[in-house]
Structure formats: structure tokens, C-alpha cells
Motif scaffolding. Structure first.
Motif, PDB file in Angstrom:
ATOM      1  N   GLY A   1      74.167  72.687   3.688  1.00 58.13           N
ATOM      2  CA  GLY A   1      73.769  71.403   3.138  1.00 58.13           C
ATOM      3  C   GLY A   1      74.964  70.503   2.929  1.00 58.13           C
ATOM      4  O   GLY A   1      75.999  70.652   3.592  1.00 58.13           O
ATOM      5  N   GLU A   2      74.840  69.581   1.984  1.00 60.22           N
ATOM      6  CA  GLU A   2      75.892  68.604   1.747  1.00 60.22           C
ATOM      7  C   GLU A   2      77.204  69.245   1.303  1.00 60.22           C
ATOM      8  O   GLU A   2      78.269  68.687   1.509  1.00 60.22           O
ATOM      9  CB  GLU A   2      75.436  67.602   0.679  1.00 60.22           C
ATOM     10  CG  GLU A   2      74.312  66.673   1.137  1.00 60.22           C
ATOM     11  CD  GLU A   2      73.928  65.694   0.045  1.00 60.22           C
ATOM     12  OE1 GLU A   2      73.642  66.150  -1.086  1.00 60.22           O
ATOM     13  OE2 GLU A   2      73.920  64.492   0.310  1.00 60.22           O
ATOM     14  N   ARG A   3      77.104  70.424   0.682  1.00 59.84           N
ATOM     15  CA  ARG A   3      78.319  71.092   0.232  1.00 59.84           C
ATOM     16  C   ARG A   3      79.013  71.841   1.367  1.00 59.84           C
ATOM     17  O   ARG A   3      80.032  72.470   1.168  1.00 59.84           O
ATOM     18  CB  ARG A   3      77.992  72.066  -0.904  1.00 59.84           C
ATOM     19  CG  ARG A   3      77.684  71.376  -2.225  1.00 59.84           C
ATOM     20  CD  ARG A   3      77.238  72.386  -3.287  1.00 59.84           C
ATOM     21  NE  ARG A   3      77.112  71.750  -4.587  1.00 59.84           N
ATOM     22  CZ  ARG A   3      76.092  71.012  -4.974  1.00 59.84           C
ATOM     23  NH1 ARG A   3      75.087  70.820  -4.135  1.00 59.84           N
ATOM     24  NH2 ARG A   3      76.047  70.452  -6.164  1.00 59.84           N
ATOM     25  N   GLY A   4      78.426  71.785   2.542  1.00 59.38           N
ATOM     26  CA  GLY A   4      79.040  72.414   3.695  1.00 59.38           C
ATOM     27  C   GLY A   4      78.253  73.599   4.201  1.00 59.38           C
ATOM     28  O   GLY A   4      77.355  74.106   3.531  1.00 59.38           O
ATOM     29  N   PRO A   5      78.583  74.075   5.406  1.00 54.78           N
ATOM     30  CA  PRO A   5      77.879  75.203   5.997  1.00 54.78           C
ATOM     31  C   PRO A   5      78.434  76.544   5.532  1.00 54.78           C
ATOM     32  O   PRO A   5      79.550  76.615   5.000  1.00 54.78           O
ATOM     33  CB  PRO A   5      78.135  75.019   7.496  1.00 54.78           C
ATOM     34  CG  PRO A   5      79.477  74.368   7.548  1.00 54.78           C
ATOM     35  CD  PRO A   5      79.550  73.471   6.335  1.00 54.78           C
ATOM     36  N   TYR A   6      77.654  77.584   5.744  1.00 56.91           N
ATOM     37  CA  TYR A   6      78.072  78.951   5.450  1.00 56.91           C
ATOM     38  C   TYR A   6      78.269  79.733   6.744  1.00 56.91           C
ATOM     39  O   TYR A   6      77.577  79.515   7.741  1.00 56.91           O
ATOM     40  CB  TYR A   6      77.001  79.684   4.629  1.00 56.91           C
ATOM     41  CG  TYR A   6      76.949  79.308   3.173  1.00 56.91           C
ATOM     42  CD1 TYR A   6      77.721  79.978   2.229  1.00 56.91           C
ATOM     43  CD2 TYR A   6      76.086  78.294   2.735  1.00 56.91           C
ATOM     44  CE1 TYR A   6      77.647  79.650   0.884  1.00 56.91           C
ATOM     45  CE2 TYR A   6      76.013  77.969   1.387  1.00 56.91           C
ATOM     46  CZ  TYR A   6      76.787  78.647   0.469  1.00 56.91           C
ATOM     47  OH  TYR A   6      76.721  78.320  -0.855  1.00 56.91           O
ATOM     48  N   VAL A   7      79.216  80.650   6.702  1.00 55.23           N
ATOM     49  CA  VAL A   7      79.293  81.739   7.664  1.00 55.23           C
ATOM     50  C   VAL A   7      79.241  83.028   6.853  1.00 55.23           C
ATOM     51  O   VAL A   7      79.432  83.008   5.630  1.00 55.23           O
ATOM     52  CB  VAL A   7      80.584  81.678   8.510  1.00 55.23           C
ATOM     53  CG1 VAL A   7      80.609  80.420   9.361  1.00 55.23           C
ATOM     54  CG2 VAL A   7      81.832  81.745   7.617  1.00 55.23           C
TER      55      VAL A   7
END
Length: 574
Positions: free
Chosen positions: A414-420
Motif C-alpha cells: 500500500g501507501e507505506r510501500g510493498p512487502y517482500v
């Protein structure tokens, strides 16, 4: 013409002097925010709200002054200067966030805390008074919303574009805001969920599954001992205990998601021990509940999975724990649970009895703790490290849980960034993960015009060279599952941002045969790794497409006995 140039020069000198003086003052005020906030956090942790309330106005004053000093039109004008402008923007944004947090979050939270007895958190023996939670929901919701928005704004400050000292300050502020957002968000969630989940509207029953990280599974470890808890209007008691030996393999596996089957075949649907291999706890929790209901006939309202490292935090809060022949401290409880029991009791039946005794002693100590504040801190620390996962059979509660870290759902970009993410699952058949260690790093950037995210995992077997002889057969698995004693076999799955594609896969500099599948919208690459004592391997997976190359990329991973080193490295374009 000369007069005009002179006026412009004079105005420029004045403007530079203005921002230098105000900038120095703003930095001083922000340092005051950091110092006072640290003092206030310490006071709250010690339960000294009177002291915290005295400090809070200083935090607010420093933050408001910093905001005021960096908000005028001259300061904003300097934000457009190439290269230097990003530094002025960062200082202004940090000051604005600090001011909002101090005014709209710190004050309401302290006001709420003042109405609660932090020395007891409403505990009387093993009973929790649920009445105060309804009163604090609204102010906690407002504070949580403020902190969540502040956390998002803080994450989007481009610290990489600023000078190093300022970048460090931005990173520190981010950490403080993120921690506060997590804590207050958890408190708000607890104020909403605890009353119904602890039986304010009628008794509830919960399966508690203890996970053993010495034999890794996606959400922490293999399921070992289990217990059924009953909650009735805040009163908690242990109803039944069991071990995985009470759950023989099923001839017909329980239904599983396509991704779980692709990664682990039907084993999580057949074996109780393997259910926590399922990466998404919203699925794993429901499967654990179904297995319990089929075996014992109890109606299960929820499942709580905790790993062995939680015991370390709990013993630190409750005091030394005695079970079987052991007396454990917070420093010795983990090696006892994950190693010494196997060396002392070769018979698995005896091991189960000792584990049951440990679980009973731990639950009893936690439920009757004379230091509830320390107990809450211990549980908060464990939850923050993803070592506690909760599933609810009640849809409205499960929806809220799934949206939090406690729910153990697959992360949402989301707005806080992607996950790996990186999932570790043992395939040795023993308890050799007591000796494994990991390092995880990410690299983001652009290769030949394409945004790229690289995830690199280094996996080590630190077992002694003579592990085959020096370690118990139950630990090494004795070769019964096709792995030489002392070796470690691990399934290591690496997934990318939502929608991203696998661009390249490398293991120790060479291409390697891998298994690929999808976790919802995430591409996954799984390696089958076999390491002898002292060996290590390094896996790098590159992703391109949607979500790749984002500097806000975050890492999720299976909770290990030793937390992995997580870092950021330079992107290598192959």
C-alpha cells in the motif's frame, strides 16, 4: 541597475541569515522533542504517569516551536533550491509531524492512561476487568488515526536526498513514530477485541498452539504442545492439554488453498505438526481449529499460536519457571525448550510430558502474574516480532485481526510501500534449526530502464562438525527422512511485491532448479536447500514489474530463534 542588484543581494543575505538562525533554532527544538519524548516513554514504561504528564507539555512546546520556525514563506522558498532544498523540506515535514503527534496523539493517550491503573491493567488474579476498555475506545481510535497518518507521512520523507546527519534524524523520527503507531494501534485493537474475546458476552474457548522454532514452519515452528483455554467475563482458565500425538495423520486431508498445496503438497492437511507451514494464518488458524474440533468435539472460538521465544519474554515478566527436572530463567528457557529437553529425554513420550509441564507452568505463571504491566510488555514485544498469531471464528473479529500483525495474514502492499518475504520450512525431520542462522537483504533500483527489487538470503548450518555423533538422534532425525545426521534440509521460499514478476534467480552465483508458484498475487520462488555442518548458501531472487524498485520496500520473514540480520545493499544488475 546597480541599486537593484544591491537590494537583491541584501535581501538574499537577509534570507540566508533568516533561515540559518531559524534552522538552528528548529534543530534545537527537535532535539528537545527527542530528549523529552524519550524521558516520557521511560516514565510510561515504569508506570509513572505523573512524571509522564509533567514531561508531555515540554514535548508539545518543543514540537510546536519547531513547526512554527519552519513554516514561513522564506523557509518554503528555500525548499526549491536544487540539492539543498530537500533538506529544508525534510526539516519542515519532521517538525510538522512532531507537532501533530504531540498535540493530537500524546495528550489523548496520556489522558486515557490516567484513567487506568497501569500497575495492574485491571488484573485480579487470573481475571481481567473488561469494563474500562469500552471507555477508552474513542480516544484511542483518534490517537491511532493521527499516528497512522503521521507514520505514513514519515515514511514518505526522502531521507536519501538529505545530508547524512539529517538523514539519521529522519530515520530516528520514523522509528519513534512507527513504534508509537504500532503500540497505540494495538491498544485500540485490544480495547475493541478484548471484551468480546474474553467472554463479556458469554464464555469463549481458544486453542493455544505452542510452536517449536527448532523445526521451522512458515509462521514460526512445528506445532508441539496444545491447550484449550476458557475465557468467561475476563476470567481465564486452562481446560485441556494435548500434544500432536493426540492427532494421528488423516487419511483424507483437510482442504487447503492452492498455494499451500503448491508449496507443501497435502501435508498441512494431513499432519497437525505441519499446519503452520501454511503461510497465511487466516487459513492455518481455521485449519488448527477444525483439527481440534474433530478430535475432541469442543467448539473453538479462536486459535492463538505462539512460538518458543515468547517464553523468554514471559519468564522475564513472571520469574523463574520450574517444570520436570528444569528450573528456567529468561536466559535459559529457550535452550532448555529447544535443545536440552531432547538431550535429557531421548524418549519422545517423555519429551511430550516435559513440554506439557512447561506449557502448564508457563500458562499458570502468566495467568497469575503479580506483575501484569511487565506481562503486557512481554506480550507486546512478542507480538511486535510476529511471534503471536491469533485467528477468530467470529467474522467481525477475524476481519479486524487479519488487518493487524496479530492476524498473521499475508501482508498487503500500500501507501507505506510493498512487502517482500522469506519463508523457512524444515525438511530435516529433526530439531536442527536450533543451529541455523539467516541474513536477509534487499536492493532496489533500476536496471536497463526497469525497476528492480532484489531479495538476498544467506542460510547457515552452524551445527558442530561432529553433530552426527554429539547430538541426539531426535535432533538430527537420524537419517530417517533421507537427510544425513548433522545436515539441515530447508525449504526457503522468497516472494516479491504484489503483482511483480520473477526476473532472475541465483544461488551461489549459479542458476538453480527451483519451484515457483503464487501466493495470492505474489510470485514465489522456493529452493530446497541441503547444508552440512559449517556450510552456507546465498540465494538471490530479482523481481520486476509492479511494486518493484520501491525504496519503501519492507521485509517479512518466518520468526527464527535468532532474529536474522536485515539490511539494504546496492542493486547488482545481471
Amino acid at each position: 541597475m546597480g541599486w537593484t542588484i544591491g537590494v537583491i543581494a541584501a535581501l538574499s543575505v537577509f534570507a540566508v541569515g533568516w533561515v540559518v538562525i531559524r534552522g538552528a533554532s528548529a534543530v534545537s527544538e527537535l532535539q528537545g522533542v527527542e530528549t523529552s519524548a524519550s524521558q516520557m516513554r521511560t516514565a510510561i514504561a515504569e508506570g509513572d504517569l505523573t512524571k509522564a504528564e509533567r514531561i508531555a507539555p515540554r514535548v508539545a512546546e518543543h514540537a510546536a516551536n519547531a513547526h512554527s520556525l519552519t513554516s514561513d514563506f522564506i523557509w518554503r522558498g528555500f525548499e526549491f533550491i536544487p540539492w539543498l532544498g530537500a533538506n529544508f523540506t525534510a526539516v519542515r515535514e519532521v517538525a510538522h509531524i512532531a507537532d501533530d503527534v504531540a498535540a493530537d496523539a500524546v495528550a489523548p493517550v496520556l489522558e486515557v492512561a490516567a484513567d487506568m491503573d497501569l500497575a495492574s491493567f485491571g488484573f485480579t488474579g487470573s481475571t481481567l476487568d473488561l469494563a474500562p476498555f469500552a471507555e477508552v475506545q474513542k480516544p484511542l481510535a483518534a490517537a491511532s488515526a493521527t499516528l497512522s497518518e503521521a507514520d505514513l507521512r514519515a515514511q514518505h520523507i526522502d531521507a536519501d536526498a538529505t545530508l547524512e546527519p539529517l538523514a539519521d534524524a529522519v530515520h530516528k523520527m520514523r522509528d519513534v513514530v512507527a513504534e508509537a503507531a504500532t503500540v497505540v494501534g494495538a491498544l485500540h485493537g485490544a480495547s475493541v477485541l478484548l471484551p468480546p474475546m474474553l467472554g463479556v458476552d458469554g464464555p469463549r474457548t481458544y486453542v493455544v498452539a505452542m510452536q517449536n522454532n527448532a523445526e521451522l514452519r512458515s509462521s514460526g515452528g512445528i506445532v508441539g504442545s496444545l491447550a484449550l483455554l476458557r475465557a468467561d467475563n475476563g476470567s481465564i482458565s486452562i481446560v485441556r492439554q494435548a500434544s500432536t500425538r493426540d492427532f494421528p495423520p488423516l487419511d483424507e486431508p483437510l482442504p487447503l488453498s492452492d498455494s499451500a498445496v503448491a508449496l507443501f503438497e497435502d501435508r498441512p492437511g494431513r499432519y497437525m505438526q505441519n499446519i503452520t507451514s501454511i503461510p497465511d494464518f487466516t487459513e492455518a488458524g481455521a485449519t488448527l481449529a477444525l483439527r481440534w474440533e474433530q478430535r475432541f468435539g469442543d467448539v473453538v472460538d479462536g486459535v492463538i499460536a505462539i512460538d518458543a521465544i515468547v517464553a523468554k519474554h514471559l519468564v522475564a515478566a513472571t520469574g523463574d519457571l520450574t517444570f520436570g527436572p528444569f528450573t528456567a530463567t529468561s536466559e535459559t528457557i529457550v535452550p532448555i525448550l529447544l535443545s536440552e529437553i531432547y538431550a535429557t529425554f531421548p524418549d519422545p513420550v517423555e519429551q511430550d510430558a516435559v513440554f506439557a509441564g512447561a506449557a502448564n507452568a508457563l500458562f499458570s505463571a502468566a495467568l497469575t502474574s503479580g506483575e501484569p504491566q511487565q506481562l503486557i510488555n512481554a506480550l507486546a514485544a512478542s507480538a511486535d516480532a510476529d511471534r503471536i498469531r491469533i485467528w477468530s471464528a467470529h467474522p467481525d473479529e477475524e476481519k479486524r485481526l487479519a488487518a493487524s500483525t496479530l492476524g498473521g495474514a499475508l501482508p498487503v502492499d500500500g501507501e507505506r510501500g510493498p512487502y517482500v518475504g522469506v519463508l523457512f520450512n524444515d525438511a530435516t525431520g529433526g530439531k536442527m534449526d536450533f543451529y541455523t542462522r539467516a541474513e536477509i537483504s534487499t536492493a532496489v533500483g533500476v536496471c536497463r530502464g526497469e525497476p528492480i527489487t532484489q531479495v538476498t538470503v544467506t542460510w547457515r548450518n552452524t551445527a558442530p562438525v561432529d553433530a552426527a555423533e554429539s547430538l541426539p538422534e531426535y535432533v538430527t532425525a537420524g537419517g530417517h527422512y533421507g537427510v544425513d545426521p548433522g545436515d539441515v534440509r530447508t525449504l526457503i521460499a522468497v516472494y516479491g511485491p504484489e503483482g511483480a514478476n520473477v526476473r532472475a534467480v541465483d544461488r551461489d552465483g549459479d542458476e538453480d532448479s527451483v519451484q515457483t508458484t503464487m501466493l495470492d498475487t505474489r510470485s514465489v520462488v522456493q529452493h530446497d536447500v541441503l547444508l552440512a555442518p559449517g556450510e552456507s548458501t546465498t540465494i538471490t531472487v530479482s523481481f520486476d514489474g509492479p511494486g518493484a524498485g520501491d525504496r519503501l520496500t519492507r521485509v517479512q520473514h518466518t520468526p527464527l530463534i535468532e532474529d536474522p540480520n536485515i539490511g539494504r545493499t546496492e542493486l547488482v544488475c545481471g
